[in-house]
Enzyme design. Structure first.
Site, short mmCIF file in Angstrom:
data_model
loop_
_atom_site.label_atom_id
_atom_site.label_comp_id
_atom_site.label_asym_id
_atom_site.label_seq_id
_atom_site.Cartn_x
_atom_site.Cartn_y
_atom_site.Cartn_z
N ASP A 288 -36.32 -68.10 79.08
CA ASP A 288 -36.53 -69.52 78.79
C ASP A 288 -37.99 -69.66 78.34
O ASP A 288 -38.80 -68.73 78.44
CB ASP A 288 -36.20 -70.37 80.03
CG ASP A 288 -35.87 -71.81 79.62
OD1 ASP A 288 -36.24 -72.22 78.51
OD2 ASP A 288 -35.24 -72.53 80.42
C1 BGC Z 1 -35.25 -75.34 78.50
C2 BGC Z 1 -34.16 -74.57 77.78
C3 BGC Z 1 -34.33 -74.71 76.29
C4 BGC Z 1 -35.72 -74.23 75.92
C5 BGC Z 1 -36.01 -74.24 74.44
C6 BGC Z 1 -36.63 -75.02 77.98
O1 BGC Z 1 -37.58 -75.87 78.52
O2 BGC Z 1 -35.17 -75.04 79.88
O3 BGC Z 1 -32.90 -75.01 78.20
O4 BGC Z 1 -33.34 -73.98 75.63
O5 BGC Z 1 -36.66 -75.06 76.56
O6 BGC Z 1 -36.12 -75.51 73.95
#
Ligand code: BGC
Length: 705
Positions: A288
């Protein structure tokens, strides 16, 4: 002389073969694995490190995601989160990657397409309430078309974190509290995004997230520690991922959460032992956003090289936005990592690029925005989904609104707040695309109905209130799940008129203090661009509500966590909610599977054949309107060596019945699928004995040897 000629000959042949070998990866007739090896064998360690790095293009639209350094485009980076929508700009980046880098490896463009790209449809938690995976698959297909025509190859969806704490804002992104629901909607979304062939230009690689147990964050606080028992892991949090892998999911995102002391991004047991060794997953695992860097905050290590090496060794292939895998050569030089481990991760990334057909079709064909987005057939699918996911929670003979000569006052914050109707993660959706509530109600208004602003002269108030867009979603935990504007119910009650409460929310709401003050409640979730027409069709009875809750609604936050598939307690009997608390009625306000219709359905003749393990039930529409009814089959396992939940959803279906019509539904039980459970090591166990089956309020016990 002879010797010189002979040497020249050898050099000539060697160079011919070497050349042939060098270009194998460009030959689409070669098997993917051969192409991967051919390319990998030519890469430097730096090129490998860059393939495992993910950057960003365009303006970051997620305020929760913080960047450490100014992002600059570099064509040897393997993948980018692409926030911008100009296809020409996207193609120019791609051209640079192909023409300006030594090996010409195409870029992979990713984006969070969560519940629609521009045609934003119902949030995932609402989708699950439809109990209709077909319509969800169709909606996801629409998202895949719009996104791929905008140059996106990879979406970070579906989120399949089984969610049991409505304080956590991200419950909106998943499919509720039940593992089977998450598994089945996961399968549907993967089919929708990926289609039957990932090389087709209108498909996206999907990404199941957030592996694993992210939703179990302490006290519903986002990004917090998770303490998850082995049993909960195997029985509740892991099954949706296994289902997605069986369905062919291309990628997985590891979570932000620390799992029992080992953060998910560097958890070797789950990332390698379970995913790769036991389940045979050969796709990509991406971290993530900045999760590797955040290992410092979690108390794992302050040293970026240690953070990076631990994550890569554990099985996390791509570093999203930590900029730590760029330093892989240093990790290898310092002996923290071997190049074999790096190669294994690079193989997976290259494999994904080949599977997507990016080497053959790296560019996106330009289609005008008018032809790309919000097509009439897309809106139609979004509307069907919204209609099937709006839950009727209460109805004191007031809905549908059909009687003529009624004056209705439509009031509330949702009339002007279109962003609230789109919900969080609305991608490139725009408030102006949304068919508003009043517009929808005007469009389908039956004869005789009029609208008025004068509350004194109104016959009925339709009060439309609810959460604003950023009250749920990422980093949007709340310590209370009452509506922040529930005081409006008191305010409008003073007019002493019947009230239909229409609510939008990204989570279950505590209705305890307002339920008795209104005559009907429609919990709409966040239905997206078609809110107005979907609501109008339900309100006027053009469509019959057919959704059931995918997540339990507590009376008060004090009951959380509250979910239907809990284990039995030592003193309170099977399924009995009474006496759990002294100060409130202990039952949930609305339990998982609850939802009303304008007609009535009756279940009868539940039988089970112990030899064939076939269960049958008859369902009849005993009311005077056509309608759809989700049929939820639960299995009970009241005696087991490892105690089991009171009941578990094992199958579901949705049937359409005209008034007076009956259908007999059959469920074939398979011991290994429906009657087994996981032990502490994740082995599937079947124990002979007495089981029960529950459907539509009927229960039958049966014996299985
Ligand atoms: C979130 C993810 C997301 C990623 C990219 C993160 O803060 O937890 O679910 O895919 O950002 O945007």
């Amino acid at each position: 002389m002879f010797r010189f000629r002979w040497t020249l000959c050898v050099i000539f042949f060697v160079s011919i073969f070497a050349q042939a070998d060098d270009s194998i990866y460009r030959d689409s007739n070669q098997p993917i694995e051969k192409r991967v090896e051919s390319l990998l064998s030519q890469m430097t360690l730096k090129e490998k490190a860059m393939q495992l790095t993910q950057g960003r293009i365009g303006k970051n639209d997620n305020p929760n995601n913080i960047e450490k350094t100014k992002q600059r485009f570099n064509p040897i980076i393997g993948s980018y989160i692409c926030f911008q929508t100009d296809v020409n700009i996207r193609n120019e980046y791609q051209r640079r990657a192909i023409e300006e880098t030594r090996l010409g490896i195409p870029l992979l463009f990713a984006y969070d397409v969560i519940h629609g790209f521009r045609t934003v449809y119902q949030i995932s938690l609402g989708q699950a309430c439809s109990f209709n995976t077909n319509i969800v698959e169709q909606a996801v297909r629409v998202a895949a078309k719009e996104a791929s025509q905008t140059g996106i190859n990879w979406t970070f969806s579906p989120m399949i974190d089984v969610a049991r704490d409505p304080r956590w804002g991200r419950v909106s992104e998943g499919y509720g509290e039940d593992p089977l629901l998450n598994a089945d909607f996961c399968r549907a979304t993967i089919r929708g995004y990926q289609g039957d062939d990932l090389t087709k230009p209108d498909t996206l690689a999907s990404c199941m997230k957030h592996y694993v147990g992210y939703s179990e964050s302490l006290a519903g606080i986002d990004y917090a520690y998770t303490d998850i028992s082995e049993r909960a892991m195997w029985d509740t949090y892991l099954p949706p991922y296994k289902a997605g892998i069986e369905e062919g999911a291309a990628t997985i995102m590891s979570g932000f959460n620390d799992i029992n002391g080992i953060p998910a991004v560097c958890h070797q047991f789950y990332l390698t032992e379970v995913l790769r060794n036991r389940w045979g997953f050969d796709g990509v695992v991406v971290s993530d956003w900045a999760a590797i860097r955040q290992l410092k905050n979690q108390g794992f290590s302050k040293n970026p090289l240690v953070q990076g090496a631990a994550s890569l060794i554990a099985g996390n292939d791509i570093d999203m936005m930590s900029e730590i895998y760029m330093r892989i050569p240093k990790m290898v030089n310092q002996g923290l990592l071997t190049e074999d481990v790096v190669d294994e991760a690079v193989r997976r990334v290259l494999r994904l690029k080949f599977r997507l057909g990016l080497f053959e079709n790296p560019f996106t064909e330009w289609v005008s925005e008018k032809d790309r987005y919000l097509q009439p057939e897309y809106m139609e699918i979004a509307e069907k989904l919204a209609v099937e996911s709006i839950v009727l929670l209460k109805n004191e003979n007031i809905l549908p609104v059909t009687a003529s000569n009624k004056k209705i006052a439509v009031v509330g914050n949702l009339l002007d707040d279109h962003d609230a109707l789109l919900g969080f993660w609305s991608a490139h959706g725009r408030g102006e695309d949304v068919i508003g509530i009043q517009d929808g109600l005007d469009l389908y208004k039956p004869n005789g109905i009029t609208f008025t602003d004068d509350l004194d002269e109104a016959d009925m108030i339709v009060l439309c209130i609810g959460e604003e867009q950023k009250m749920s979603g990422e980093n949007a935990s709340r310590s209370t799940i009452k509506l922040h504007n529930e005081y409006l119910v008191d305010q409008y009650s003073s007019y002493q008129k019947p009230i239909v409460l229409v609510v939008t929310a990204g989570r279950p709401i505590s209705y305890q203090s307002i339920e008795s003050k209104v005559d009907a409640i429609l919990h709409m979730w966040q239905p997206g661009v078609v809110t107005g027409t979907a609501l109008a069709k339900i309100l006027y009875g053009i469509e019959n509500p057919s959704a059931k809750l995918a997540m339990t609604f507590p009376r008060t936050v004090g009951q959380i966590p509250i979910f239907y598939n809990r284990n039995q307690s030592a003193r309170v009997g099977n399924g009995d909610w009474s006496g759990l608390y002294q100060d409130i009625e202990s039952t949930p306000m609305y339990e998982f599977g609850y939802g009303l219709s304008y007609t009535s359905f009756t279940y009868s003749n539940l039988v089970i054949n112990e030899d064939t393990l076939e269960a049958q039930v008859t369902i009849s529409n005993t009311g005077d309107r056509s309608g759809k009814e989700p049929i939820l089959w639960f299995v009970l396992d009241p005696e087991a060596s490892i105690t089991q939940p009171i009941k578990k959803l094992k199958s579901f279906d949705k049937v359409f019945l005209k008034p007076g019509e009956s259908k007999t539904i059959t469920l074939s039980l398979d011991k290994n699928i429906h009657l087994s459970y996981f032990d502490f090591q994740g082995n599937s166990i079947f124990e002979a004995g007495t089981f029960g089956i529950e459907v539509g309020g009927l229960t039958k016990t049966f014996k299985v040897d």
